[in-house]
Scaffold this active site. Structure first.
Site, PDB file in Angstrom:
ATOM      1  N   GLY A 198     -32.955 -10.723   4.913  1.00 63.59           N
ATOM      2  CA  GLY A 198     -31.440 -10.193   5.398  1.00 63.59           C
ATOM      3  C   GLY A 198     -31.622  -8.657   5.297  1.00 63.59           C
ATOM      4  O   GLY A 198     -32.785  -7.975   5.686  1.00 63.59           O
ATOM      5  N   ASN A 199     -30.741  -8.022   5.178  1.00 61.99           N
ATOM      6  CA  ASN A 199     -30.456  -6.404   5.221  1.00 61.99           C
ATOM      7  C   ASN A 199     -29.245  -5.755   3.956  1.00 61.99           C
ATOM      8  O   ASN A 199     -28.883  -6.611   3.607  1.00 61.99           O
ATOM      9  CB  ASN A 199     -30.120  -5.560   6.636  1.00 61.99           C
ATOM     10  CG  ASN A 199     -29.212  -7.022   6.790  1.00 61.99           C
ATOM     11  OD1 ASN A 199     -27.511  -6.393   6.508  1.00 61.99           O
ATOM     12  ND2 ASN A 199     -28.604  -7.449   7.887  1.00 61.99           N
ATOM     13  N   ARG A 200     -29.234  -4.379   4.266  1.00 60.79           N
ATOM     14  CA  ARG A 200     -28.336  -4.066   3.321  1.00 60.79           C
ATOM     15  C   ARG A 200     -26.864  -3.933   3.468  1.00 60.79           C
ATOM     16  O   ARG A 200     -26.092  -3.156   2.414  1.00 60.79           O
ATOM     17  CB  ARG A 200     -29.074  -3.099   2.657  1.00 60.79           C
ATOM     18  CG  ARG A 200     -30.265  -3.037   2.007  1.00 60.79           C
ATOM     19  CD  ARG A 200     -31.245  -1.760   1.689  1.00 60.79           C
ATOM     20  NE  ARG A 200     -32.335  -1.934   0.995  1.00 60.79           N
ATOM     21  CZ  ARG A 200     -32.785  -2.054  -0.234  1.00 60.79           C
ATOM     22  NH1 ARG A 200     -31.751  -2.099  -0.914  1.00 60.79           N
ATOM     23  NH2 ARG A 200     -34.532  -1.852  -0.081  1.00 60.79           N
TER      24      ARG A 200
END
Ligand code: C5P
Length: 399
Positions: free
Chosen positions: A207-209
């Site tokens: 995923g990402n932030r």
């Protein structure tokens, strides 16, 4: 959460013109208002509770003695940005002028600090009676806005001053009072938010932030300007926005599928989500044992924006976002312009996310670039403020 300035309470008192407030309610909804209706018990003789519930799509309380544990009169007094009472009968004017509070509506009015607009409608003789004239003056002196009734045919054969005004006139006064322009009324806007997750197995993902704050701020701002907003949220944990349709997705493919379906009907797409560029090619249906977890291989995700740009119809506007770890303004601008061109965008917001800035934060900074190479430098500002600035740009391009 309610879009700023768009939560409105519509009080209805017991005059024959109560039926005209059904149309007022619909027109207010078209302007993006979220409306709770509070009818007095006398008004229910003209328009029933079921009608108000069906039209508003919200539960309608008609007396002080329901849901007492929620203290509804205080809750409704606090959460509404504006109170409009249409029609306001002579009796209700008298009650309000003397500060009485013997039913739900009058309790809310007394407890609320929001602007209040009264729309009196009654027979000419009652409107011009010195008692009514004095009550109107008292209420105006206390800051109530009283919309002058129209002149014309009354119930029966009488003609005179006292008619329920044109709905458009009431809406105009409401818009002037809230100071919020409805410059996106009638526009359908698709907004994406958050960050997609690409599963490795049923337990793990890449995923990402992205927190989704920017997309949610944009959705709330667009809704408060009257737009019909559909927010496609990837893995966010933010409160829902009343009046905004929210579809939750997990992966880039799911986001692409929703957008494929919705895009042709929208006036604008604002793609603020951080979409994973790749998904896991060797996804396992079973949890991968840690001793076997050495290699994750990827396959490219579709570039959703680029694909949709190819299907763009005349008049549709597409806004992209880019998160870059570049601090030099010239390079940031160059990177933004490259993406604007490669994805055929009308507008891009390119932000500098180095050192953990922007992601998950309340603030943002970067550059807004349009396809005519106009650049707006955005200093550290809140994501709410950026939303307003971006929507100002969007409105200019939509018209
Ligand atoms: O190329 P980059 O990922 O930096 O572009 C960012 C913009 O493109 C964002 O608006 C993002 O939502 C969108 N995007 C997309 N599909 C992808 C990757 C990014 O629509 N696969």
């Amino acid at each position: 959460m309610f879009p700023r300035g768009r939560k409105l309470l519509l009080g209805v008192s017991g005059g024959i013109s109560a039926y005209k407030s059904c149309d007022l309610l619909r027109r207010l909804q078209e302007q993006g208002f979220i409306v709770d209706v509070v009818p007095t018990s006398a008004s229910l003789n003209f328009v029933g509770k079921a009608t108000w519930e069906a039209l508003s799509g919200r539960k309608v309380l008609t007396d002080l003695w329901s849901e007492v544990e929620k203290v509804p009169h205080i809750l409704m007094a606090k959460e509404n940005d504006l109170i409009v009472i249409a029609p306001t009968t002579a009796d209700l004017l008298a009650k309000l002028a003397s500060g009485r509070a013997d039913d739900l509506l009058t309790n809310i009015v007394l407890a609320s600090t929001a602007p209040k607009i009264l729309v009196p409608a009654m027979h000419t003789e009652m409107w011009s009676n010195p008692a009514t004239v004095a009550n109107v003056k008292t209420l105006q002196d206390r800051g109530f806005i009283v919309v002058a009734p129209d002149e014309g045919r009354m119930t029966g054969s009488d003609v005179g001053v006292g008619r329920y005004p044109e709905v458009s006139k009431i809406i105009e006064i409401i818009n002037l009072t809230t100071h919020i322009t409805a410059d996106l009324a009638g526009k359908k806007i698709l907004i994406t938010a958050g960050g997609t997750r690409e599963p490795i197995d049923p337990i793990r993902f890449i995923g990402n932030r992205s927190s989704g704050r920017q997309g949610f701020a944009l959705a709330a701002a667009a809704a408060s300007r009257g737009a019909q907003v559909h927010l496609i949220a990837a893995n966010t944990d933010l409160p829902v926005i009343e009046g905004v349709t929210i579809t939750s997705v997990e992966t880039a493919d799911q986001m692409a599928a929703v957008l494929e379906y919705e895009f042709s009907e929208c006036d604008a797409l604002i793609m603020s989500a951080a979409v994973a560029d790749a998904k896991v090619a060797n996804y396992s249906e079973q949890k991968i044992k840690k001793e076997n977890l050495d290699v994750v291989s990827f396959s490219k995700n579709p570039d959703i924006l680029r694909n949709l740009s190819e299907k763009k119809k005349p008049g549709q506007i597409i806004v992209g976002f880019a998160a870059e770890t570049i601090s030099g303004l010239a390079e940031l601008q160059q990177r933004g312009e490259e993406k604007l061109v490669s994805k055929s965008l009308d507008l891009i917001y390119v932000n500098n996310v180095s050192d953990g800035a922007v992601f998950g934060s309340e603030n943002t900074q970067g550059l807004i670039i349009d396809k005519n190479h106009n650049v707006i430098k955005v200093p550290q500002i809140s994501k709410d403020t950026l939303s307003d600035i971006l929507l100002d740009q969007l409105v200019g391009k939509l018209s």
